[in-house]
Design a protein around this motif. Structure first.
Motif, PDB file in Angstrom:
ATOM      1  N   VAL A  14       4.916  27.132  -5.935  1.00  0.00           N
ATOM      2  CA  VAL A  14       6.275  26.618  -5.652  1.00  0.00           C
ATOM      3  C   VAL A  14       6.621  25.110  -6.143  1.00  0.00           C
ATOM      4  N   THR A  15       7.754  25.093  -6.374  1.00  0.00           N
ATOM      5  CA  THR A  15       8.200  23.581  -6.740  1.00  0.00           C
ATOM      6  C   THR A  15       9.058  22.963  -6.010  1.00  0.00           C
ATOM      7  N   PHE A  16       8.616  21.473  -5.577  1.00  0.00           N
ATOM      8  CA  PHE A  16       9.806  20.668  -4.733  1.00  0.00           C
ATOM      9  C   PHE A  16      10.121  19.642  -5.759  1.00  0.00           C
ATOM     10  N   ARG A  17      11.541  19.319  -5.120  1.00  0.00           N
ATOM     11  CA  ARG A  17      11.999  18.230  -5.943  1.00  0.00           C
ATOM     12  C   ARG A  17      12.579  17.069  -5.149  1.00  0.00           C
ATOM     13  N   LEU A  18      12.489  15.769  -5.193  1.00  0.00           N
ATOM     14  CA  LEU A  18      12.801  14.707  -4.719  1.00  0.00           C
ATOM     15  C   LEU A  18      13.515  14.104  -5.547  1.00  0.00           C
ATOM     16  N   LEU A  19      14.926  13.335  -5.044  1.00  0.00           N
ATOM     17  CA  LEU A  19      15.544  12.484  -6.052  1.00  0.00           C
ATOM     18  C   LEU A  19      15.465  11.222  -5.317  1.00  0.00           C
ATOM     19  N   SER A  20      14.897  10.196  -5.817  1.00  0.00           N
ATOM     20  CA  SER A  20      14.729   8.878  -5.441  1.00  0.00           C
ATOM     21  C   SER A  20      15.848   7.992  -6.119  1.00  0.00           C
ATOM     22  N   PRO A  21      16.608   7.291  -5.415  1.00  0.00           N
ATOM     23  CA  PRO A  21      17.611   6.489  -6.059  1.00  0.00           C
ATOM     24  C   PRO A  21      17.032   5.367  -6.587  1.00  0.00           C
ATOM     25  N   ASP A  22      18.015   4.677  -7.403  1.00  0.00           N
ATOM     26  CA  ASP A  22      17.661   3.213  -7.858  1.00  0.00           C
ATOM     27  C   ASP A  22      17.522   2.297  -6.900  1.00  0.00           C
ATOM     28  N   GLY A  23      16.423   1.670  -6.875  1.00  0.00           N
ATOM     29  CA  GLY A  23      16.249   0.677  -5.695  1.00  0.00           C
ATOM     30  C   GLY A  23      15.372   1.118  -4.451  1.00  0.00           C
ATOM     31  N   ASP A  24      15.306   2.443  -4.365  1.00  0.00           N
ATOM     32  CA  ASP A  24      14.443   3.060  -3.358  1.00  0.00           C
ATOM     33  C   ASP A  24      13.048   2.405  -3.652  1.00  0.00           C
ATOM     34  N   GLN A  25      12.434   1.710  -2.506  1.00  0.00           N
ATOM     35  CA  GLN A  25      11.309   1.202  -2.269  1.00  0.00           C
ATOM     36  C   GLN A  25      11.160  -0.135  -3.273  1.00  0.00           C
ATOM     37  N   ASN A  26      12.469  -0.567  -3.406  1.00  0.00           N
ATOM     38  CA  ASN A  26      12.725  -1.973  -4.311  1.00  0.00           C
ATOM     39  C   ASN A  26      12.328  -1.496  -5.728  1.00  0.00           C
ATOM     40  N   LEU A  27      12.241  -0.215  -6.367  1.00  0.00           N
ATOM     41  CA  LEU A  27      11.866  -0.082  -7.600  1.00  0.00           C
ATOM     42  C   LEU A  27      13.018   0.342  -8.480  1.00  0.00           C
ATOM     43  N   PRO A  28      12.894   0.160  -9.718  1.00  0.00           N
ATOM     44  CA  PRO A  28      14.122   0.503 -10.578  1.00  0.00           C
ATOM     45  C   PRO A  28      14.153   2.024 -10.923  1.00  0.00           C
ATOM     46  N   LEU A  53       0.925  -1.181  -0.034  1.00  0.00           N
ATOM     47  CA  LEU A  53       0.023   0.143   0.125  1.00  0.00           C
ATOM     48  C   LEU A  53       0.856   1.263  -0.203  1.00  0.00           C
ATOM     49  N   HIS A  54       0.828   1.994  -0.876  1.00  0.00           N
ATOM     50  CA  HIS A  54       1.449   3.531  -1.010  1.00  0.00           C
ATOM     51  C   HIS A  54       2.980   3.409  -0.943  1.00  0.00           C
ATOM     52  N   SER A  55       3.465   2.250  -1.614  1.00  0.00           N
ATOM     53  CA  SER A  55       4.677   1.848  -1.722  1.00  0.00           C
ATOM     54  C   SER A  55       5.419   1.652  -0.554  1.00  0.00           C
ATOM     55  N   GLY A  56       4.862   1.471   0.550  1.00  0.00           N
ATOM     56  CA  GLY A  56       5.456   0.908   1.545  1.00  0.00           C
ATOM     57  C   GLY A  56       5.577   1.974   2.901  1.00  0.00           C
ATOM     58  N   SER A  57       6.510   1.470   3.761  1.00  0.00           N
ATOM     59  CA  SER A  57       6.538   2.360   4.909  1.00  0.00           C
ATOM     60  C   SER A  57       7.613   3.455   4.793  1.00  0.00           C
ATOM     61  N   ASN A  58       8.131   3.517   3.742  1.00  0.00           N
ATOM     62  CA  ASN A  58       9.060   4.587   3.179  1.00  0.00           C
ATOM     63  C   ASN A  58       8.467   5.536   2.060  1.00  0.00           C
ATOM     64  N   SER A  59       7.170   5.849   2.210  1.00  0.00           N
ATOM     65  CA  SER A  59       6.663   6.397   1.071  1.00  0.00           C
ATOM     66  C   SER A  59       7.161   7.884   1.209  1.00  0.00           C
ATOM     67  N   TYR A  60       6.792   8.563  -0.160  1.00  0.00           N
ATOM     68  CA  TYR A  60       7.643   9.854  -0.190  1.00  0.00           C
ATOM     69  C   TYR A  60       6.943  10.956   0.729  1.00  0.00           C
ATOM     70  N   PHE A  61       6.074  10.791   1.405  1.00  0.00           N
ATOM     71  CA  PHE A  61       5.782  11.793   2.482  1.00  0.00           C
ATOM     72  C   PHE A  61       6.419  11.868   3.587  1.00  0.00           C
ATOM     73  N   TYR A  62       7.206  11.061   3.775  1.00  0.00           N
ATOM     74  CA  TYR A  62       8.238  11.028   4.794  1.00  0.00           C
ATOM     75  C   TYR A  62       9.580  11.584   4.510  1.00  0.00           C
ATOM     76  N   ARG A  63       9.694  11.910   3.340  1.00  0.00           N
ATOM     77  CA  ARG A  63      11.165  12.820   2.802  1.00  0.00           C
ATOM     78  C   ARG A  63      10.950  14.175   2.746  1.00  0.00           C
ATOM     79  N   LEU A  64      12.078  14.762   2.829  1.00  0.00           N
ATOM     80  CA  LEU A  64      12.385  16.076   2.863  1.00  0.00           C
ATOM     81  C   LEU A  64      12.657  16.578   1.321  1.00  0.00           C
ATOM     82  N   TYR A  65      11.827  17.454   0.815  1.00  0.00           N
ATOM     83  CA  TYR A  65      12.274  17.663  -0.715  1.00  0.00           C
ATOM     84  C   TYR A  65      13.091  18.803  -0.487  1.00  0.00           C
ATOM     85  N   ASP A  66      13.896  19.230  -1.951  1.00  0.00           N
ATOM     86  CA  ASP A  66      14.479  20.315  -2.085  1.00  0.00           C
ATOM     87  C   ASP A  66      13.431  21.716  -2.658  1.00  0.00           C
TER      88      ASP A  66
END
Length: 350
Positions: A129-143, A105-118
């Protein structure tokens, strides 16, 4: 337009999160934070010109660290449910976190709404306003290394315009949404089930007892899911229909007839305030969740304690479990292919 930036507090690792309050010439306001790209307040007038916050949420940053109801949240990389927390991409089985029965559900316990955006941009003249998140390869086990941008714009017509853009360097899934709960009588005014709802959808997505679709899109005619004629959700929310009862109320995806930014696909009216919220989107689905499990005794804004059904969520999206149902519109994006969607919540009063 006026944009005021202020400190909201510090994250668990000591970084400063900010609030961005966007005010138009009518003194209506949208407040967002770069923590989770969360919407914090929407303050708009009722039929008598009285202003109130119509968005459920919290007063303190720390309360968003848990946020079990996902108040105001941008959910990513994938919103909603994936059966057995897995899907096949380019012949490879991708396994995600199991966090909802046997599903994801919602990509798991480490979903994007727990991250600090730039912070990418603050444009006071145009009110965004525009916010940016860099989600690395393998984040949430997604490529794929994913660059994910969320832009919030507030207009002179009291429109909250949310634009999502994302691009990955590998084939991946991209299906964000906003999980805000609205109460058009005011966030602390109690049950919202008497709001009058219209949705331009002839079909809804049938799901099993764990809210997982298996491919059926059912005609709404003769069911409690027929909101083509405006009505409240109160009676339907206590239906014995398995599609309602298994979720303790409304929590299903509507298959939108003609999603577009040119005309609304849904309209909600506060039964006491006369406030109206129209929804426009470029996405194929709209999950209506009647907030059946809001609360859990969590302290909320103004010291108020939310209870079930105190707010209604309308989440634009690709259908739940679409990654495993090729007959549905698909959230798969090729390496270098841009995801770009817009959803608008427009407020007025009658």
């Amino acid at each position: 337009m006026k944009i005021t930036k202020s400190e909201f507090g510090k994250t668990k690792d000591g970084k400063v999160a900010y609030l961005y309050e966007i005010t138009n010439s009518k003194n209506a306001k949208l407040t967002v934070t770069n923590y989770g790209a969360i919407m914090v307040n929407i303050i708009v007038p009722d039929k008598d010109g009285n202003f109130a916050d119509v968005l459920l949420g919290y007063d303190k940053l720390e309360d968003y660290f848990e946020n079990p109801s996902a108040h105001g949240a941008v959910v990513g990389r994938n919103a909603n449910r994936i059966e057995k927390a897995q899907f096949v991409l380019n012949g490879e089985v991708i396994k995600m976190e199991v966090n909802d029965n046997d599903n994801n559900l919602h990509s798991g316990s480490n979903s994007y709404f727990y991250r600090l955006y730039d912070e990418v941009a603050v444009n006071e003249a145009e009110g965004f306003v525009t916010f940016r998140l860099l989600s690395p390869d393998g984040d949430q086990n997604l490529p794929g290394n994913l660059t994910f941008d969320v832009t919030y714009k507030f207009t002179e017509d009291n429109e909250v315009v949310i634009n999502y853009k994302a691009v990955s360097d590998k084939d991946t899934i991209i299906n964000p949404t906003n999980h805000s709960y609205f109460n058009l009588n005011g966030h602390n005014s109690g049950c919202a089930l008497d709001h009058i709802i219209w949705v331009d959808a002839d079909k809804f997505t049938v799901a099993d007892e764990h809210a997982i679709p298996h491919g059926e899109e059912r005609d709404v005619t003769g069911t409690v899911f027929d909101f083509r004629t405006p009505k409240s959700a109160r009676e339907g929310n206590k239906s014995t229909d398995m599609q309602i009862a298994s979720a303790s109320g409304y929590d299903r995806n509507f298959v939108l007839n003609n999603p577009t930014l040119d005309k609304p696909i849904a309209r909600i009216e506060g039964d006491k305030s006369g406030r109206v919220m129209e929804i426009f989107t470029t996405l194929p689905g709209l999950q209506f969740y009647a907030g059946n499990f809001i609360g859990l005794n969590e302290v909320s804004k103004d010291g108020y304690i939310y209870k079930g059904n105190d707010g209604l969520a309308f989440e634009s999206q690709y259908a739940p479990n679409a990654v495993n149902l090729p007959q549905f519109p698909q959230p798969f994006y090729k390496a270098g292919e841009e995801y770009n969607s817009t959803t608008i919540y427009k407020f007025s009063a009658k």
